[in-house]
Design a protein around this motif. Structure first.
Motif, PDB file in Angstrom:
ATOM      1  N   GLU A 215       0.803  -1.229   0.000  1.00 58.81           N
ATOM      2  CA  GLU A 215       0.000   0.000   0.000  1.00 58.81           C
ATOM      3  C   GLU A 215       0.833   1.275   0.000  1.00 58.81           C
ATOM      4  O   GLU A 215       0.287   2.371   0.144  1.00 58.81           O
ATOM      5  CB  GLU A 215      -0.946  -0.014   1.209  1.00 58.81           C
ATOM      6  CG  GLU A 215      -1.962  -1.140   1.139  1.00 58.81           C
ATOM      7  CD  GLU A 215      -2.644  -1.416   2.468  1.00 58.81           C
ATOM      8  OE1 GLU A 215      -3.872  -1.280   2.532  1.00 58.81           O
ATOM      9  OE2 GLU A 215      -1.944  -1.769   3.429  1.00 58.81           O
ATOM     10  N   ASP A 216       2.150   1.124  -0.130  1.00 65.17           N
ATOM     11  CA  ASP A 216       3.053   2.277  -0.170  1.00 65.17           C
ATOM     12  C   ASP A 216       2.909   3.142   1.082  1.00 65.17           C
ATOM     13  O   ASP A 216       2.964   4.373   1.021  1.00 65.17           O
ATOM     14  CB  ASP A 216       2.803   3.112  -1.429  1.00 65.17           C
ATOM     15  CG  ASP A 216       4.003   3.975  -1.800  1.00 65.17           C
ATOM     16  OD1 ASP A 216       5.126   3.648  -1.356  1.00 65.17           O
ATOM     17  OD2 ASP A 216       3.824   4.985  -2.498  1.00 65.17           O
ATOM     18  N   LEU A 217       2.702   2.480   2.235  1.00 67.40           N
ATOM     19  CA  LEU A 217       2.547   3.190   3.504  1.00 67.40           C
ATOM     20  C   LEU A 217       3.906   3.445   4.140  1.00 67.40           C
ATOM     21  O   LEU A 217       4.837   2.653   4.002  1.00 67.40           O
ATOM     22  CB  LEU A 217       1.663   2.383   4.452  1.00 67.40           C
ATOM     23  CG  LEU A 217       0.223   2.141   3.992  1.00 67.40           C
ATOM     24  CD1 LEU A 217      -0.516   1.271   4.987  1.00 67.40           C
ATOM     25  CD2 LEU A 217      -0.514   3.464   3.795  1.00 67.40           C
ATOM     26  N   CYS A 218       3.975   4.555   4.862  1.00 71.82           N
ATOM     27  CA  CYS A 218       5.236   4.959   5.495  1.00 71.82           C
ATOM     28  C   CYS A 218       5.194   4.619   6.983  1.00 71.82           C
ATOM     29  O   CYS A 218       4.443   5.225   7.742  1.00 71.82           O
ATOM     30  CB  CYS A 218       5.447   6.457   5.292  1.00 71.82           C
ATOM     31  SG  CYS A 218       6.999   7.078   5.946  1.00 71.82           S
ATOM     32  N   ILE A 219       5.996   3.640   7.398  1.00 65.65           N
ATOM     33  CA  ILE A 219       6.044   3.233   8.806  1.00 65.65           C
ATOM     34  C   ILE A 219       7.493   3.084   9.244  1.00 65.65           C
ATOM     35  O   ILE A 219       8.345   2.596   8.489  1.00 65.65           O
ATOM     36  CB  ILE A 219       5.281   1.906   9.045  1.00 65.65           C
ATOM     37  CG1 ILE A 219       5.404   1.482  10.518  1.00 65.65           C
ATOM     38  CG2 ILE A 219       5.751   0.813   8.114  1.00 65.65           C
ATOM     39  CD1 ILE A 219       4.563   0.290  10.895  1.00 65.65           C
ATOM     40  N   ALA A 220       7.765   3.536  10.469  1.00 70.94           N
ATOM     41  CA  ALA A 220       9.101   3.403  11.050  1.00 70.94           C
ATOM     42  C   ALA A 220       9.003   2.595  12.336  1.00 70.94           C
ATOM     43  O   ALA A 220       8.123   2.847  13.169  1.00 70.94           O
ATOM     44  CB  ALA A 220       9.698   4.779  11.346  1.00 70.94           C
ATOM     45  N   ASN A 221       9.866   1.613  12.507  1.00 74.97           N
ATOM     46  CA  ASN A 221       9.942   0.823  13.738  1.00 74.97           C
ATOM     47  C   ASN A 221      11.166   1.271  14.525  1.00 74.97           C
ATOM     48  O   ASN A 221      12.293   1.210  14.023  1.00 74.97           O
ATOM     49  CB  ASN A 221      10.065  -0.668  13.409  1.00 74.97           C
ATOM     50  CG  ASN A 221       8.787  -1.233  12.818  1.00 74.97           C
ATOM     51  OD1 ASN A 221       7.711  -0.674  13.008  1.00 74.97           O
ATOM     52  ND2 ASN A 221       8.892  -2.330  12.096  1.00 74.97           N
ATOM     53  N   ILE A 222      10.947   1.719  15.757  1.00 73.13           N
ATOM     54  CA  ILE A 222      12.043   2.291  16.541  1.00 73.13           C
ATOM     55  C   ILE A 222      12.057   1.703  17.955  1.00 73.13           C
ATOM     56  O   ILE A 222      11.027   1.666  18.628  1.00 73.13           O
ATOM     57  CB  ILE A 222      11.931   3.826  16.647  1.00 73.13           C
ATOM     58  CG1 ILE A 222      11.781   4.457  15.262  1.00 73.13           C
ATOM     59  CG2 ILE A 222      13.140   4.407  17.368  1.00 73.13           C
ATOM     60  CD1 ILE A 222      11.609   5.965  15.290  1.00 73.13           C
ATOM     61  N   LYS A 223      13.217   1.278  18.399  1.00 67.41           N
ATOM     62  CA  LYS A 223      13.372   0.836  19.783  1.00 67.41           C
ATOM     63  C   LYS A 223      13.315   2.056  20.706  1.00 67.41           C
ATOM     64  O   LYS A 223      13.702   3.157  20.310  1.00 67.41           O
ATOM     65  CB  LYS A 223      14.707   0.114  19.959  1.00 67.41           C
ATOM     66  CG  LYS A 223      14.863  -1.152  19.133  1.00 67.41           C
ATOM     67  CD  LYS A 223      16.262  -1.724  19.321  1.00 67.41           C
ATOM     68  CE  LYS A 223      16.494  -2.937  18.431  1.00 67.41           C
ATOM     69  NZ  LYS A 223      17.873  -3.450  18.551  1.00 67.41           N
ATOM     70  N   ILE A 224      12.865   1.855  21.927  1.00 63.75           N
ATOM     71  CA  ILE A 224      12.763   2.958  22.887  1.00 63.75           C
ATOM     72  C   ILE A 224      14.106   3.658  23.060  1.00 63.75           C
ATOM     73  O   ILE A 224      14.184   4.895  23.071  1.00 63.75           O
ATOM     74  CB  ILE A 224      12.251   2.450  24.256  1.00 63.75           C
ATOM     75  CG1 ILE A 224      10.796   2.004  24.153  1.00 63.75           C
ATOM     76  CG2 ILE A 224      12.385   3.537  25.323  1.00 63.75           C
ATOM     77  CD1 ILE A 224      10.238   1.402  25.424  1.00 63.75           C
ATOM     78  N   GLU A 225      15.173   2.886  23.181  1.00 66.10           N
ATOM     79  CA  GLU A 225      16.500   3.484  23.388  1.00 66.10           C
ATOM     80  C   GLU A 225      16.903   4.346  22.195  1.00 66.10           C
ATOM     81  O   GLU A 225      17.467   5.428  22.359  1.00 66.10           O
ATOM     82  CB  GLU A 225      17.535   2.386  23.628  1.00 66.10           C
ATOM     83  CG  GLU A 225      17.404   1.665  24.967  1.00 66.10           C
ATOM     84  CD  GLU A 225      17.653   2.585  26.162  1.00 66.10           C
ATOM     85  OE1 GLU A 225      18.442   3.544  26.025  1.00 66.10           O
ATOM     86  OE2 GLU A 225      17.032   2.344  27.216  1.00 66.10           O
ATOM     87  N   ASP A 226      16.612   3.884  20.990  1.00 67.95           N
ATOM     88  CA  ASP A 226      16.937   4.667  19.799  1.00 67.95           C
ATOM     89  C   ASP A 226      16.081   5.924  19.724  1.00 67.95           C
ATOM     90  O   ASP A 226      16.558   6.996  19.325  1.00 67.95           O
ATOM     91  CB  ASP A 226      16.728   3.822  18.539  1.00 67.95           C
ATOM     92  CG  ASP A 226      17.747   2.705  18.405  1.00 67.95           C
ATOM     93  OD1 ASP A 226      18.857   2.846  18.952  1.00 67.95           O
ATOM     94  OD2 ASP A 226      17.429   1.680  17.759  1.00 67.95           O
TER      95      ASP A 226
END
Length: 266
Positions: A215-226
């Motif tokens: 679907e050409d969606l923009c998602i970022a996965n980020i660790k709490i520390e980062d």
């Protein structure tokens, strides 16, 4: 009151409290204790004013309290408390100890975002009491936090789940949250989603790639520390989103462009 060290008064019931004090604090009502029949007659009586009472409570909006809350905790304290959640430790602050870790994560993240990016419009979804203290999560179907800056609207979704359960409990619902935001919003805006957790399970990365490809969606996965280490280094939230965006090698949109280009060449 600075960090919740107060008696929480239910202001929504103030009219009821005033009525009870006015009606039942008079000396004649104490006289029923001196006569058994009068006492039982008094006990069996029904005050319809109390039964019919309805709350006049106005919903408190969490974002209204953020400007003051960013002044209460230093950036160092916020980072330390976020690390406590990331490492599955209890809060250090006495007040924050009273808030369960998942809700505390949302609360601290909202404050962190507003503190480090003052121009960012931060709209937490959690409910709050009269002092801005979070009391419950956002209702079903609502994002944890929505952030707005310029032409961008970015959802922040948070969890303390570390296992593959992230997929069923988090990734699937937040996928729908982003689609709902896009469908209800303006076509002239850019939309994205930042998913924050102590650990990002590998399947969450895979799901993020699927969202981008399909679907050409923009998602970022980020660790709490980062998140806490990077946030203070960014000029805006979009920079953070772009830095951690999960992408497949190509999206459906990219493939369609290539096909159309080839058709034009032929």
């Amino acid at each position: 009151n600075d960090r919740g060290r107060n008696f929480s008064i239910n202001s929504s019931a103030s009219s009821l409290v005033n009525y009870i004090i006015k009606t039942y604090s008079k000396p004649q009502h104490n006289s029923v204790l001196n006569n058994r029949k009068d006492y039982f007659d008094f006990c069996k009586s029904i005050d319809t004013n109390i039964i019919s009472f309805s709350s006049t409570k106005k919903t408190k909006v969490a974002s209204h309290f953020l400007t003051d809350q960013v002044k209460i905790w230093s950036w160092e304290e916020i980072c330390n408390e976020l690390s406590n959640i990331s490492n599955n430790k209890d809060a250090t602050d006495i007040f924050l100890k009273t808030i369960d870790a998942p809700l505390r994560l949302e609360f601290l993240t909202a404050i962190a975002l507003k503190q480090q990016l003052p121009s960012l419009k931060v709209e937490p979804g959690y409910s709050v009491d009269d002092y801005g203290t979070p009391t419950s999560f956002a209702g079903a179907g609502h994002p944890d936090i929505i952030c707005k800056e310029g032409n961008n609207e970015i959802i922040i979704e948070l969890t303390t789940i570390r296992s593959a359960q992230q997929i069923a409990s988090e990734m699937v619902p937040i996928h729908h949250h982003l689609l709902d935001l896009i469908n209800k919003g303006s076509q002239n805006k850019d939309y994205g989603l930042i998913f924050i957790a102590p650990i990002i399970h590998e399947r969450s990365y895979t799901y993020g790639k699927f969202m981008h490809f399909e679907e050409d969606l923009c998602i970022a996965n980020i660790k709490i520390e980062d998140f806490k280490n990077e946030l203070s280094q960014k000029n805006n939230l979009k920079e953070l989103l772009d830095s951690y965006q999960v992408k497949s090698k190509h999206s459906i949109a990219d493939i369609k462009k290539i096909i159309n280009t080839n058709k034009n060449i032929n």
